[in-house]
Design a protein around this motif. Sequence first.
Motif, PDB file in Angstrom:
ATOM      1  N   UNK A 126      11.096   2.099  67.239  1.00  0.00           N
ATOM      2  CA  UNK A 126      12.297   1.653  67.962  1.00  0.00           C
ATOM      3  C   UNK A 126      13.153   2.811  68.449  1.00  0.00           C
ATOM      4  N   UNK A 127      13.006   4.007  67.869  1.00  0.00           N
ATOM      5  CA  UNK A 127      13.816   5.161  68.277  1.00  0.00           C
ATOM      6  C   UNK A 127      13.101   6.446  67.858  1.00  0.00           C
ATOM      7  N   UNK A 128      13.330   7.496  68.629  1.00  0.00           N
ATOM      8  CA  UNK A 128      12.781   8.821  68.367  1.00  0.00           C
ATOM      9  C   UNK A 128      13.940   9.824  68.353  1.00  0.00           C
ATOM     10  N   UNK A 129      13.939  10.721  67.371  1.00  0.00           N
ATOM     11  CA  UNK A 129      14.956  11.764  67.295  1.00  0.00           C
ATOM     12  C   UNK A 129      14.278  13.131  67.276  1.00  0.00           C
ATOM     13  N   UNK A 130      14.721  14.019  68.160  1.00  0.00           N
ATOM     14  CA  UNK A 130      14.183  15.379  68.254  1.00  0.00           C
ATOM     15  C   UNK A 130      15.287  16.347  67.854  1.00  0.00           C
ATOM     16  N   UNK A 131      14.996  17.185  66.871  1.00  0.00           N
ATOM     17  CA  UNK A 131      15.977  18.143  66.380  1.00  0.00           C
ATOM     18  C   UNK A 131      15.592  19.569  66.720  1.00  0.00           C
ATOM     19  N   UNK A 132      16.558  20.359  67.212  1.00  0.00           N
ATOM     20  CA  UNK A 132      16.395  21.798  67.456  1.00  0.00           C
ATOM     21  C   UNK A 132      17.024  22.516  66.272  1.00  0.00           C
ATOM     22  N   UNK A 133      16.196  23.104  65.406  1.00  0.00           N
ATOM     23  CA  UNK A 133      16.674  23.672  64.148  1.00  0.00           C
ATOM     24  C   UNK A 133      16.852  25.183  64.213  1.00  0.00           C
ATOM     25  N   UNK A 134      16.047  25.895  65.019  1.00  0.00           N
ATOM     26  CA  UNK A 134      16.165  27.344  65.159  1.00  0.00           C
ATOM     27  C   UNK A 134      15.923  27.720  66.615  1.00  0.00           C
ATOM     28  N   UNK A 135      16.482  28.884  67.006  1.00  0.00           N
ATOM     29  CA  UNK A 135      16.327  29.374  68.380  1.00  0.00           C
ATOM     30  C   UNK A 135      15.436  30.608  68.394  1.00  0.00           C
ATOM     31  N   UNK A 136      14.534  30.651  69.395  1.00  0.00           N
ATOM     32  CA  UNK A 136      13.674  31.815  69.577  1.00  0.00           C
ATOM     33  C   UNK A 136      14.363  32.878  70.417  1.00  0.00           C
ATOM     34  N   UNK A 137      15.004  32.466  71.520  1.00  0.00           N
ATOM     35  CA  UNK A 137      15.788  33.356  72.370  1.00  0.00           C
ATOM     36  C   UNK A 137      17.105  32.683  72.681  1.00  0.00           C
ATOM     37  N   UNK A 138      18.180  33.489  72.665  1.00  0.00           N
ATOM     38  CA  UNK A 138      19.491  32.926  72.939  1.00  0.00           C
ATOM     39  C   UNK A 138      20.047  32.188  71.731  1.00  0.00           C
ATOM     40  N   UNK A 139      21.185  31.537  71.953  1.00  0.00           N
ATOM     41  CA  UNK A 139      21.840  30.818  70.868  1.00  0.00           C
ATOM     42  C   UNK A 139      22.273  29.413  71.245  1.00  0.00           C
ATOM     43  N   UNK A 140      22.058  29.014  72.512  1.00  0.00           N
ATOM     44  CA  UNK A 140      22.487  27.688  72.989  1.00  0.00           C
ATOM     45  C   UNK A 140      21.303  26.738  72.951  1.00  0.00           C
ATOM     46  N   UNK A 141      21.324  25.676  72.156  1.00  0.00           N
ATOM     47  CA  UNK A 141      20.207  24.722  72.117  1.00  0.00           C
ATOM     48  C   UNK A 141      19.973  24.100  73.488  1.00  0.00           C
ATOM     49  N   UNK A 142      18.720  24.111  73.924  1.00  0.00           N
ATOM     50  CA  UNK A 142      18.371  23.642  75.267  1.00  0.00           C
ATOM     51  C   UNK A 142      17.037  22.905  75.229  1.00  0.00           C
ATOM     52  N   UNK A 143      16.845  22.049  76.247  1.00  0.00           N
ATOM     53  CA  UNK A 143      15.596  21.301  76.369  1.00  0.00           C
ATOM     54  C   UNK A 143      15.425  20.909  77.833  1.00  0.00           C
ATOM     55  N   UNK A 144      14.362  21.401  78.457  1.00  0.00           N
ATOM     56  CA  UNK A 144      14.155  21.122  79.875  1.00  0.00           C
ATOM     57  C   UNK A 144      13.554  19.748  80.119  1.00  0.00           C
ATOM     58  N   UNK A 145      12.720  19.269  79.218  1.00  0.00           N
ATOM     59  CA  UNK A 145      12.081  17.967  79.427  1.00  0.00           C
ATOM     60  C   UNK A 145      11.754  17.338  78.084  1.00  0.00           C
ATOM     61  N   UNK A 146      11.846  16.016  78.045  1.00  0.00           N
ATOM     62  CA  UNK A 146      11.471  15.214  76.874  1.00  0.00           C
ATOM     63  C   UNK A 146      10.799  13.945  77.383  1.00  0.00           C
ATOM     64  N   UNK A 147       9.496  13.831  77.160  1.00  0.00           N
ATOM     65  CA  UNK A 147       8.729  12.671  77.625  1.00  0.00           C
ATOM     66  C   UNK A 147       8.136  11.960  76.411  1.00  0.00           C
ATOM     67  N   UNK A 148       8.307  10.652  76.371  1.00  0.00           N
ATOM     68  CA  UNK A 148       7.767   9.816  75.295  1.00  0.00           C
ATOM     69  C   UNK A 148       6.844   8.783  75.930  1.00  0.00           C
ATOM     70  N   UNK A 149       5.540   8.927  75.690  1.00  0.00           N
ATOM     71  CA  UNK A 149       4.529   8.076  76.299  1.00  0.00           C
ATOM     72  C   UNK A 149       4.039   7.045  75.292  1.00  0.00           C
ATOM     73  N   UNK A 150       3.810   5.837  75.776  1.00  0.00           N
ATOM     74  CA  UNK A 150       3.316   4.753  74.935  1.00  0.00           C
ATOM     75  C   UNK A 150       3.296   3.455  75.705  1.00  0.00           C
ATOM     76  N   UNK A 151       3.280   2.343  74.984  1.00  0.00           N
ATOM     77  CA  UNK A 151       3.297   1.024  75.602  1.00  0.00           C
ATOM     78  C   UNK A 151       4.034   0.070  74.657  1.00  0.00           C
ATOM     79  N   UNK A 152       4.512  -1.068  75.167  1.00  0.00           N
ATOM     80  CA  UNK A 152       5.185  -2.025  74.282  1.00  0.00           C
ATOM     81  C   UNK A 152       4.278  -2.460  73.135  1.00  0.00           C
ATOM     82  N   UNK A 153       4.878  -2.609  71.966  1.00  0.00           N
ATOM     83  CA  UNK A 153       4.115  -3.019  70.787  1.00  0.00           C
ATOM     84  C   UNK A 153       3.604  -4.452  70.943  1.00  0.00           C
TER      85      UNK A 153
END
Length: 467
Positions: free
Chosen positions: A152-179
Amino acid sequence: MAMNFSYGDLSDIFCSCVSSDGYEVSNLISNEEHKRRKGFQAERFARVPVYVAIKFPLPIQLQKIVIKPWVGQQCAKLIKVLSSQKTLKSNNVLECLNEISFHTAKATVTKQSVISFVNPNYRDSYHLSSSSCEQEENEIIITLEGRFTNITAIKVGILQMLRGSVPSMQALEIWGCPSFKCNKKLSFEVVQKWKNLLKMKKAFSVPNSISCKSQSEELPEHSVMYAKNVLNTNDETNMDNGSIPKQFLDPLVCVMMKNPVLLPSGHTIDQRTLDKHIQAQAEWGRPPSDPFTGITFTENQKPVPNVQLKLRLDQHALDTLSSGKMPSNGGVILTNSSKPSTQIKRPSDCERHSNAKIRKLDSGESSRSTHKSVYGSLETTLLAAHQRNAQFRAIQLDNNNEKPNNIYCAKCNAFLSSTVAQYILPCEHKLCRTCCLKISTDSKPGTKHCPNCQASFVSNDVYRTFL
């Protein structure tokens, strides 16, 4: 196959922190492609951990989760994915985030890479047509363990940074079909929305052959209106794109460039586009920066004119005029001597003596010589025009009594951001704290003078400003 639930018509999204201007978390599920390309970026003061959650209108069977954990130079290192099979009842963002607590997977990256969490037990029960991309280079694939058939829900957490200090995300795709356990009517409505989105994306991929009347019977009304607006804008701003090389177009506004500028990031844009970006940044109290990476300009890293591309642009404009075709936008402004002879009206018998110069321009030999002279002195002409334009702007500023540029110090020319103490003089010029103290200590007691316009003032006329 599967459908992508990361669209505003198919899911809701919320975040645990404040988003940066123009990089809102809603960009990740936006139906507008230019917003999806910008992605999500937290405000500059935000630090890890940061969580982004997507809630679905019905339980889904998960196929895979695709994440691009970077925006510009800001890149995440440790990504954690959590899921929930319970219906989120609370309307509070923090409470909803706490309810999504089932640990699903975790990934650590050492360089900028796409992360894919794949469910090997996925079974498609709706026979959907998918538009998912092929596997990208340097993609990290992580296999999920367990059955994800009622999410029913998905949560994505950014816990550490590789470069920089501002948490960022260019794309988030969740693929599937209705249950297969959810309501059939609701499943059918969600699948129809996905098919409509696919039709709209297909319409955007071939804008020259789209028929708005035939699409309006199948697409939702808001999708048809958006498609019409985009197509009309493209037709008005770039009617002659078919004859303009792609390297001559500004990548941000998709019109032909006049004065190309090479940025530190390696991209080339028009000077007008860069000026508008710097002006927009100044309105928010930010220093001039690269529109692609957000990195502030310095003495060593600043925009420079792209001379080679400018010469190619001018040559293209001259060739276009010689062939009898006027460019729809961009190019350089030339005199009437470079226009084809067919565009010059023939003089009558009574006007031959007074219009002898026009008859001279009609000859092919004169046209060719004029073409060579214009091309040979093009750089000199542009430089002289630029100097005259600068003098005209200075005279116009004095005549109209316009306000001076108040985002720089009048003495040291330093950028006055919101974090710098600044003082305003009676002449409306601004000084930073260092220059203001230096003027008050170096000058003689009594009247002082503005370092820019030499207007006199006294210490009691100087005020601290926060704008």
